[in-house]
Write a protein that holds these residues in place. Structure first.
Motif, PDB file in Angstrom:
ATOM      1  N   PRO A 186       0.309  -1.243   0.148  1.00  9.50           N
ATOM      2  CA  PRO A 186       0.232  -0.287   0.070  1.00  9.50           C
ATOM      3  C   PRO A 186       0.423   1.209   0.166  1.00  9.50           C
ATOM      4  CG  PRO A 186       0.162  -1.145   2.024  1.00  9.50           C
ATOM      5  CD  PRO A 186       1.024  -1.998   1.368  1.00  9.50           C
ATOM      6  N   TYR A 187       0.025   2.132  -0.453  1.00 10.27           N
ATOM      7  CA  TYR A 187       1.037   3.082  -1.082  1.00 10.27           C
ATOM      8  C   TYR A 187       0.216   4.729  -0.622  1.00 10.27           C
ATOM      9  CZ  TYR A 187       5.812   1.211  -2.886  1.00 10.27           C
ATOM     10  OH  TYR A 187       6.126   1.066  -2.578  1.00 10.27           O
ATOM     11  N   LEU A 188       0.183   5.888  -0.169  1.00 14.62           N
ATOM     12  CA  LEU A 188      -0.217   6.857   0.225  1.00 14.62           C
ATOM     13  C   LEU A 188       0.526   7.296  -0.305  1.00 14.62           C
ATOM     14  CD1 LEU A 188      -2.478   7.864   2.570  1.00 14.62           C
ATOM     15  CD2 LEU A 188      -0.430   8.687   3.565  1.00 14.62           C
ATOM     16  N   ILE A 189      -0.921   8.884  -1.149  1.00 12.03           N
ATOM     17  CA  ILE A 189      -0.100  10.027  -1.937  1.00 12.03           C
ATOM     18  C   ILE A 189      -1.950  11.446  -1.040  1.00 12.03           C
ATOM     19  CG2 ILE A 189      -1.543   9.969  -4.030  1.00 12.03           C
ATOM     20  CD1 ILE A 189       0.647  11.196  -4.829  1.00 12.03           C
ATOM     21  N   ASP A 190      -0.761  12.085  -0.447  1.00 12.37           N
ATOM     22  CA  ASP A 190      -2.003  13.135  -0.197  1.00 12.37           C
ATOM     23  C   ASP A 190      -1.870  14.349  -1.911  1.00 12.37           C
ATOM     24  OD1 ASP A 190      -2.330  15.393   2.438  1.00 12.37           O
ATOM     25  OD2 ASP A 190      -1.893  16.256   0.642  1.00 12.37           O
ATOM     26  N   LEU A 191      -3.419  14.746  -2.156  1.00 10.82           N
ATOM     27  CA  LEU A 191      -3.563  15.186  -3.392  1.00 10.82           C
ATOM     28  C   LEU A 191      -3.366  17.523  -2.835  1.00 10.82           C
ATOM     29  CD1 LEU A 191      -6.776  12.998  -4.104  1.00 10.82           C
ATOM     30  CD2 LEU A 191      -4.137  12.646  -4.813  1.00 10.82           C
ATOM     31  N   GLU A 192      -2.017  17.571  -2.668  1.00  9.81           N
ATOM     32  CA  GLU A 192      -1.947  19.139  -2.834  1.00  9.81           C
ATOM     33  C   GLU A 192      -2.862  18.779  -1.575  1.00  9.81           C
ATOM     34  OE1 GLU A 192      -1.112  20.767  -5.932  1.00  9.81           O
ATOM     35  OE2 GLU A 192      -0.129  19.376  -6.604  1.00  9.81           O
ATOM     36  N   SER A 193      -3.502  18.620  -0.613  1.00 11.22           N
ATOM     37  CA  SER A 193      -5.069  18.683   0.605  1.00 11.22           C
ATOM     38  C   SER A 193      -4.456  20.098   1.438  1.00 11.22           C
ATOM     39  CB  SER A 193      -4.812  17.778   2.055  1.00 11.22           C
ATOM     40  OG  SER A 193      -3.942  17.767   2.353  1.00 11.22           O
ATOM     41  N   ALA A 194      -5.568  20.975   1.746  1.00 16.54           N
ATOM     42  CA  ALA A 194      -4.890  22.416   2.653  1.00 16.54           C
ATOM     43  C   ALA A 194      -4.180  22.242   3.835  1.00 16.54           C
ATOM     44  CB  ALA A 194      -6.128  22.632   2.471  1.00 16.54           C
ATOM     45  N   ASN A 195      -4.301  21.075   4.654  1.00 17.38           N
ATOM     46  CA  ASN A 195      -4.432  20.605   5.489  1.00 17.38           C
ATOM     47  C   ASN A 195      -3.167  19.346   6.172  1.00 17.38           C
ATOM     48  OD1 ASN A 195      -5.348  23.191   7.497  1.00 17.38           O
ATOM     49  ND2 ASN A 195      -7.598  22.198   6.818  1.00 17.38           N
ATOM     50  N   GLY A 196      -2.727  18.877   4.877  1.00 16.09           N
ATOM     51  CA  GLY A 196      -1.927  17.990   4.875  1.00 16.09           C
ATOM     52  C   GLY A 196      -2.580  16.354   5.755  1.00 16.09           C
ATOM     53  N   THR A 197      -1.395  15.894   5.713  1.00 18.26           N
ATOM     54  CA  THR A 197      -1.310  13.902   6.203  1.00 18.26           C
ATOM     55  C   THR A 197       0.010  13.670   6.535  1.00 18.26           C
ATOM     56  OG1 THR A 197      -2.708  13.444   4.231  1.00 18.26           O
ATOM     57  CG2 THR A 197      -2.062  12.155   5.447  1.00 18.26           C
ATOM     58  N   LYS A 198      -0.813  13.059   7.856  1.00 18.05           N
ATOM     59  CA  LYS A 198       1.051  12.942   8.239  1.00 18.05           C
ATOM     60  C   LYS A 198       0.999  11.581   8.451  1.00 18.05           C
ATOM     61  CE  LYS A 198       0.594  16.687  11.653  1.00 18.05           C
ATOM     62  NZ  LYS A 198       0.378  17.381  12.336  1.00 18.05           N
ATOM     63  N   VAL A 199       1.877  10.399   9.181  1.00 21.13           N
ATOM     64  CA  VAL A 199       2.158   9.272   8.855  1.00 21.13           C
ATOM     65  C   VAL A 199       3.345   8.924   9.996  1.00 21.13           C
ATOM     66  CG1 VAL A 199       3.264   6.859   7.991  1.00 21.13           C
ATOM     67  CG2 VAL A 199       1.772   8.446   6.486  1.00 21.13           C
TER      68      VAL A 199
ATOM     69  N   LYS B 270       4.047  12.338  11.265  1.00 19.44           N
ATOM     70  CA  LYS B 270       5.731  13.424  10.587  1.00 19.44           C
ATOM     71  C   LYS B 270       4.807  13.446   8.912  1.00 19.44           C
ATOM     72  CE  LYS B 270       9.794  11.385  12.018  1.00 19.44           C
ATOM     73  NZ  LYS B 270      10.572   9.874  12.025  1.00 19.44           N
ATOM     74  N   PRO B 271       4.695  15.024   9.255  1.00 20.15           N
ATOM     75  CA  PRO B 271       4.016  15.225   7.560  1.00 20.15           C
ATOM     76  C   PRO B 271       4.308  15.061   5.891  1.00 20.15           C
ATOM     77  CG  PRO B 271       4.709  17.571   8.913  1.00 20.15           C
ATOM     78  CD  PRO B 271       5.103  15.968   9.683  1.00 20.15           C
ATOM     79  N   VAL B 272       3.582  13.815   5.364  1.00 20.71           N
ATOM     80  CA  VAL B 272       4.163  13.412   3.728  1.00 20.71           C
ATOM     81  C   VAL B 272       3.821  14.228   2.774  1.00 20.71           C
ATOM     82  CG1 VAL B 272       3.291  10.976   4.856  1.00 20.71           C
ATOM     83  CG2 VAL B 272       1.557  12.973   3.146  1.00 20.71           C
ATOM     84  N   GLU B 273       5.234  14.809   1.894  1.00 19.88           N
ATOM     85  CA  GLU B 273       4.754  15.690   1.129  1.00 19.88           C
ATOM     86  C   GLU B 273       4.446  15.364  -0.023  1.00 19.88           C
ATOM     87  OE1 GLU B 273       8.705  16.860  -2.200  1.00 19.88           O
ATOM     88  OE2 GLU B 273       9.355  15.472  -0.697  1.00 19.88           O
TER      89      GLU B 273
END
Length: 112
Positions: free
Chosen positions: A64-77, A80-83
């Motif tokens: 499994p891979y996660l990608i943040d779609l340039e969200s306003a408030n980000g995603t953390k794993v 830690k914030p993911v790029e």
């Protein structure tokens, strides 16, 4: 005394190859209802990866891979914030949070 957080639900991610997470209930597969979460916030995608070890033996597995779609408030794993717009491999036990929501999602993968 710390209280144990409630386990709300189990989502069997392996039943689909791609999950769109966010607030837009019309298009998302994983509805996240928190004001800090974007309408289309992140995607979890399963990819079939083949790797070769130093002896030339190939092994393949679905990861499994996660990608943040340039969200306003980000995603953390794991806090830690993911790029944004970069796929991040997820491993068993990873804790994912979306936006400013305190709800945590723990990744539990079947044994290899």
């Amino acid at each position: 005394m710390a209280h144990k957080k409630d386990l709300l639900d189990t989502i069997y991610l392996h039943q689909r190859s791609v999950w769109l997470a966010g607030r837009d209930q019309k298009v998302t597969d994983l509805l996240l209802e928190h004001p800090s979460i974007s309408k289309q916030h992140a995607v979890i995608q399963f990819r079939y990866i083949t790797s070769t070890n130093e002896y030339g033996d190939k092994s393949s597995k679905v990861k499994p891979y996660l990608i943040d779609l340039e969200s306003a408030n980000g995603t953390k794993v794991n806090g830690k914030p993911v790029e944004a717009s970069r796929f991040v491999e997820m491993v068993d036990g990873d804790v994912v949070t979306f936006g400013e929501s305190e709800r945590e999602y723990v990744i539990m993968l079947p044994p290899p």
